[in-house]
Design an enzyme around this catalytic site. Structure first.
Site, PDB file in Angstrom:
ATOM      1  N   GLU A  52      -6.306 -51.962 -43.395  1.00  0.00           N
ATOM      2  CA  GLU A  52      -5.162 -51.743 -43.093  1.00  0.00           C
ATOM      3  C   GLU A  52      -4.090 -52.754 -43.811  1.00  0.00           C
ATOM      4  O   GLU A  52      -2.895 -52.546 -43.231  1.00  0.00           O
ATOM      5  CB  GLU A  52      -4.878 -51.864 -41.472  1.00  0.00           C
ATOM      6  CG  GLU A  52      -5.759 -50.928 -40.629  1.00  0.00           C
ATOM      7  CD  GLU A  52      -5.838 -51.028 -39.155  1.00  0.00           C
ATOM      8  OE1 GLU A  52      -5.620 -52.209 -38.830  1.00  0.00           O
ATOM      9  OE2 GLU A  52      -6.225 -50.116 -38.420  1.00  0.00           O
ATOM     10  N   LYS A  82      -8.762 -55.771 -45.799  1.00  0.00           N
ATOM     11  CA  LYS A  82      -8.774 -56.244 -44.664  1.00  0.00           C
ATOM     12  C   LYS A  82     -10.041 -56.197 -43.787  1.00  0.00           C
ATOM     13  O   LYS A  82     -10.639 -57.418 -43.254  1.00  0.00           O
ATOM     14  CB  LYS A  82      -7.751 -55.351 -43.475  1.00  0.00           C
ATOM     15  CG  LYS A  82      -8.095 -56.124 -41.929  1.00  0.00           C
ATOM     16  CD  LYS A  82      -6.943 -55.297 -41.168  1.00  0.00           C
ATOM     17  CE  LYS A  82      -7.072 -55.717 -40.005  1.00  0.00           C
ATOM     18  NZ  LYS A  82      -6.302 -54.856 -38.732  1.00  0.00           N
ATOM     19  N   GLN A  83     -11.028 -55.378 -44.170  1.00  0.00           N
ATOM     20  CA  GLN A  83     -12.194 -55.152 -43.468  1.00  0.00           C
ATOM     21  C   GLN A  83     -13.061 -54.044 -44.206  1.00  0.00           C
ATOM     22  O   GLN A  83     -12.490 -53.614 -45.225  1.00  0.00           O
ATOM     23  CB  GLN A  83     -12.027 -54.732 -42.079  1.00  0.00           C
ATOM     24  CG  GLN A  83     -11.415 -53.180 -42.165  1.00  0.00           C
ATOM     25  CD  GLN A  83     -10.900 -53.059 -40.640  1.00  0.00           C
ATOM     26  OE1 GLN A  83      -9.669 -53.556 -40.132  1.00  0.00           O
ATOM     27  NE2 GLN A  83     -11.652 -52.091 -40.068  1.00  0.00           N
ATOM     28  N   TRP A 109     -11.728 -45.466 -33.353  1.00  0.00           N
ATOM     29  CA  TRP A 109     -12.782 -44.960 -34.270  1.00  0.00           C
ATOM     30  C   TRP A 109     -14.041 -45.955 -33.719  1.00  0.00           C
ATOM     31  O   TRP A 109     -15.128 -45.409 -34.254  1.00  0.00           O
ATOM     32  CB  TRP A 109     -12.564 -44.937 -35.610  1.00  0.00           C
ATOM     33  CG  TRP A 109     -12.394 -46.105 -36.328  1.00  0.00           C
ATOM     34  CD1 TRP A 109     -11.515 -47.160 -36.032  1.00  0.00           C
ATOM     35  CD2 TRP A 109     -12.770 -46.724 -37.612  1.00  0.00           C
ATOM     36  NE1 TRP A 109     -11.557 -48.393 -37.027  1.00  0.00           N
ATOM     37  CE2 TRP A 109     -12.345 -47.827 -37.708  1.00  0.00           C
ATOM     38  CE3 TRP A 109     -13.796 -46.039 -38.330  1.00  0.00           C
ATOM     39  CZ2 TRP A 109     -12.790 -48.723 -39.032  1.00  0.00           C
ATOM     40  CZ3 TRP A 109     -14.179 -46.924 -39.860  1.00  0.00           C
ATOM     41  CH2 TRP A 109     -13.716 -48.169 -39.957  1.00  0.00           C
ATOM     42  N   ASP A 110     -13.652 -47.119 -33.397  1.00  0.00           N
ATOM     43  CA  ASP A 110     -14.743 -48.184 -32.826  1.00  0.00           C
ATOM     44  C   ASP A 110     -15.741 -47.689 -32.182  1.00  0.00           C
ATOM     45  O   ASP A 110     -16.858 -47.873 -32.384  1.00  0.00           O
ATOM     46  CB  ASP A 110     -14.164 -49.199 -32.012  1.00  0.00           C
ATOM     47  CG  ASP A 110     -12.688 -50.137 -32.560  1.00  0.00           C
ATOM     48  OD1 ASP A 110     -12.202 -49.428 -33.406  1.00  0.00           O
ATOM     49  OD2 ASP A 110     -12.610 -50.945 -32.307  1.00  0.00           O
TER      50      ASP A 110
HETATM   51  C1  BGC Z   1      -8.868 -52.856 -36.966  1.00  0.00           C
HETATM   52  C2  BGC Z   1      -9.388 -51.259 -36.646  1.00  0.00           C
HETATM   53  C3  BGC Z   1      -9.693 -51.309 -35.228  1.00  0.00           C
HETATM   54  C4  BGC Z   1      -8.826 -51.813 -34.263  1.00  0.00           C
HETATM   55  C5  BGC Z   1      -9.552 -51.887 -32.945  1.00  0.00           C
HETATM   56  C6  BGC Z   1      -8.201 -53.279 -36.144  1.00  0.00           C
HETATM   57  O1  BGC Z   1      -7.632 -54.580 -36.304  1.00  0.00           O
HETATM   58  O2  BGC Z   1      -8.306 -52.730 -38.132  1.00  0.00           O
HETATM   59  O3  BGC Z   1     -10.198 -50.711 -37.530  1.00  0.00           O
HETATM   60  O4  BGC Z   1     -10.151 -50.138 -35.064  1.00  0.00           O
HETATM   61  O5  BGC Z   1      -8.665 -53.145 -34.800  1.00  0.00           O
HETATM   62  O6  BGC Z   1     -10.491 -52.656 -32.755  1.00  0.00           O
END
Ligand code: BGC
Length: 806
Positions: free
Chosen positions: A486, A599-600, A346-347
């Protein structure tokens, strides 16, 4: 020819400091990091910034977007292709190499303005003889198949004999994640040593893609140059004589050329490049970059270091974006390393795409077309999981099938099972959101008819089959998901997922209604093909309206997912060297899911993406709550916290997170930049500058700005493309000026700054004066405060809209 003793041979060629990334001295442990940072490319092809002689531990990386392969049952990955840059020099049995030989000084520069890597090393041999090595190279932006490099060698103390050796090194392999070990994904297909060039063609194991290389080496002594076919030669060079090598390399794959034509085309491009010669090719390359930067450069006046770091992020976005191919996307680590195996997340849609939408819409369109071309695979993915419509894979490569590995290394180094592919279904809504974003900002309705609409409809259809109706509560819910956070697996009603799914459904309904009205015949064809009945679309609206959104009345907060507030709540009491939160030692990583650590950006991401939906007070409460609990264990997170920080009027937090995002890869903050640039962070950093500090938003079809320049910045100057027109924006603390630089295809353009609406015509500019503020404090709340002119603005907006529809 006597060599001038400049401290740095390229001093005279360098752009100003705020365009340079410099490496002074050689530190073996930093080699892989520098290679990532100094990556060069043009969207089609990228090469990691290796030293030509490949010292020990060097990680050569040559990648072409879209070339993936796998061996046996392994996971599909971006292929590390033969390395054409290698250039080895030996003298008296010693290799010129900063690990093998002493160096007196070593300096390398990535000049981002020209996209050239310069290098100057002075070696001292075991016999205490000094040798100067300089080099420069570029991956041409003017000719996407071309790499050009120049290496110059000068013995400084006496005449010396050197052995020069260059080749296209087919001995490279992928590093392989975890326990896989190194993996080769191709085998030689054809090798030819002609009089004046070398030709090498390799073939990938699984997909049988051919990748052809043709290269020629030019040797110059004084004014005499000749092209040689051999790869190794012994030459005696006089004291202070400089011997120059120029290598022209063409790389082309059979993805867009018939295999039978590949050799002829590749060698043909090489011939024409050689005819042009080094200086002209360099000139074309520099001109192409100059043009690119005229649009992409964001100048932060008053903070040259921030401007430089932002350019670094922007540079890596530019070299990742392919203008010519709508069948490739950008992986999480661009084409600068093998992190995440080159997979697409999704980035791309939420973090990278906005840069391209407002900078190079053709690349944005290509990125979305990549998803359109993989709609069938997404339909199969949904069907295989028992759903209707289309479900895009969490990790995608060439075919569009799910390619998330089942195992990965956790933050504590332990191997853990991965469930993202089964639960991070929000990717569907993210893609739909991006499509809406793109079409709104570009007006490219044709994209909708080229497949964009079908993606919207099929993703909406997926959600309709994914939700469950809670009869007791009379609402739709989504169970067993993972949001962007996550740390928490298998949760019910993740606020981000529910809200984004509802948005996916809403925009599908809105676009369906609009496009059906505008082109009924075309609409009927599509609806017929996917068997979409009007009542199905009506049902989507009902689901969107009744989608459950977790909210705690008691706390007056969005609940990130059902039961979140019942989890263990720990305090963050330690920051790391980058001033980012550290997991308390009392909490084990295995237990993270039982805590309220995030996490984010998750709810914060939602506050950003759907910022009109929440009041200022709600945003503030939710921002501070979530910010306090977020560990930023993904590079995607800080820049988003910067943007929302500004939305809630907290400039201090915004600057803190912005600084963090800016230097993510420049300072290897996450410790894994050697595996490639964090593309999403780079894209989000650009968004933090433009959507954050410049406060750019799309509001009701109008581009608006609410500048929030920090006190120590004098101004911000940049361009954006809006509905095909280039707008140059220049803001200071006192005023904002916007100039329409090219002819508008659709008449005057309306822009809004500080809530005031003005119209722009071709080559005209408009000026907006910043509202008077008693003290700096008042700047912090200026964002959402409606100006006294609110009513007048609304009137003007309606008038403009009417005019446009006429
Ligand atoms: C993040 C995801 C991201 C992926 C690739 C993961 O650590 O939690 O949101 O899409 O890294 O960058």
């Amino acid at each position: 020819m006597a060599k001038k003793q400049h401290p740095y041979a390229y001093d005279n060629l360098l752009s100003p400091k705020s365009w340079l990334v410099e490496q002074k001295g050689f530190d073996r442990s930093m080699q892989a990091l520098r290679e990532t940072q100094f990556t060069q490319g043009n969207g089609y092809l990228c090469c990691r910034g290796i030293l030509e002689e490949l010292p020990y531990d060097a990680n050569a990386g040559t990648y072409i977007g879209g070339i993936y392969d796998r061996t046996g049952a392994q996971i599909t990955e971006l292929v590390n292709l033969p390395n054409p840059i290698v250039f080895r020099i030996d003298t008296h049995g010693e290799k010129l190499d900063p690990v093998a030989m002493d160096i007196v000084h070593h300096r390398r520069t990535l000049d981002m303005h020209k996209a050239i890597v310069y290098r100057h090393t002075t070696f001292r041999s075991a016999y205490k003889k000094h040798i100067d090595l300089t080099s420069r190279r570029f991956v041409s932006l003017a000719n996407k198949n071309l790499i050009v490099m120049e290496v110059e060698v000068t013995p400084l103390d006496e005449d010396m004999t050197f052995n020069f050796q260059t080749m296209i090194d087919a001995g490279v392999s992928n590093r392989g994640a975890l326990t896989e070990g190194r993996k080769r994904h191709f085998e030689p297909h054809e090798v030819e040593q002609a009089k004046d060039h070398v030709y090498l063609c390799v073939e990938t194991f699984e997909k049988k893609v051919l990748i052809a290389y043709a290269s020629a080496l030019e040797v110059c002594r004084g004014n005499r140059c000749h092209t040689v076919g051999e790869r190794a030669m012994n030459l005696r060079v006089k004291k202070n004589e400089t011997i120059t090598f120029r290598k022209y390399i063409v790389v082309k794959s059979s993805r867009h050329v018939r295999p039978s034509e590949l050799k002829r085309t590749t060698v043909g491009i090489l011939k024409s490049a050689r005819r042009k010669g080094f200086t002209r090719l360099l000139d074309e390359h520099e001109k192409a970059w100059l043009k690119r930067w005229q649009l992409a450069n964001v100048d932060i006046e008053g903070d040259p270091e921030a401007a430089r770091a932002l350019r670094f992020n922007t540079y890596h976005l530019i070299i990742a974006g392919n203008t010519d191919d709508d069948d490739v996307s950008i992986g999480a680590r661009t084409l600068s390393g093998e992190g995440y195996r080159g997979h697409i997340f999704w980035d791309t849609e939420l973090f990278l795409l906005p840069f391209f939408i407002y900078n190079e819409p053709q690349v944005a369109r290509n990125l979305l077309m990549y998803r359109v071309h993989r709609l069938t695979a997404a339909r199969n993915n949904a069907a295989a999981r028992g759903y209707k419509g289309a479900l895009y894979p969490w990790e995608s490569a060439d075919t569009g099938e799910e390619c998330t590995p089942s195992w990965a290394k956790n933050f504590d180094g332990k191997i853990i099972r991965i469930v993202t592919m089964d639960e991070e279904h929000h990717i569907n809504a993210d893609i739909a959101y991006a499509i809406n974003n793109y079409v709104d900002a570009t007006g490219d309705i044709d994209f909708m008819w080229s497949g964009g609409l079908e993606v919207l409809l099929e993703t909406a259809r997926f959600w309709a089959s994914r939700v469950i109706y809670n009869t007791k509560q009379a609402r739709y819910e989504i169970d067993h998901v993972m949001g962007p956070d996550e740390f928490h697996e298998d949760v019910n009603n993740n606020a981000y997922t529910n809200a984004m799914a509802a948005f996916n459904l809403e925009i599908a309904v809105t676009w369906a209604a609009r496009l059906r009205r505008e082109r009924p015949a075309q609409w009927n064809r599509i609806a017929g093909r996917i068997k979409l009945a009007p009542k199905e679309v009506l049902h989507w609206r009902q689901i969107a309206e009744r989608m459950y959104f977790p909210y705690s009345k008691k706390r007056r907060l969005i609940e990130p997912f059902d039961g979140f507030f019942r989890l263990r709540d720990h305090r963050i009491c330690q920051l790391n060297e980058h001033f980012m939160p550290v997991l308390p030692s009392t909490v084990e990583w295995e237990e993270i899911g039982k805590t309220q650590f995030i996490k984010q950006a998750d709810v914060v991401m939602l506050l950003y993406l759907q910022n009109d939906r929440f009041s200022q007070e709600e945003k503030k409460r939710d921002y501070y709550f979530n910010e306090r609990h977020t560990l930023h264990k993904s590079s995607l997170s800080p820049a988003i916290h910067s943007i929302v920080g500004l939305e809630v009027g907290d400039e201090e937090k915004a600057l803190h997170y912005f600084a963090h995002a800016l230097s993510s890869d420049l300072q290897n903050i996450h410790g894994n930049t050697p595996e490639g640039i964090h593309a999403a962070s780079a894209g989000a950093t650009w968004q933090a500058a433009i959507m954050g500090f410049a406060g750019m938003r799309r509001r009701g079809g109008i581009l608006s700005f609410t500048p929030h320049l920090p006190l120590h910045w004098k101004g911000m100057h940049f361009c954006v493309v809006w509905h095909g027109c280039r707008l140059r924006v220049s803001m200071t603390h006192a005023r904002t000026e916007i100039c329409l630089e090219d002819r508008s295809k659709r008449g005057p353009i309306a822009v809004e700054v500080y809530g005031e609406l003005k119209e722009l015509t071709y080559q005209s500019f408009v000026q907006f004066l910043a509202p008077k503020r008693a003290s700096r404090k008042s700047t912090k709340v200026r964002t959402a405060k409606k100006t006294p002119k609110k009513k007048a603005v609304r009137k003007k907006k309606t008038a403009l809209k009417k005019r446009r529809t006429r």
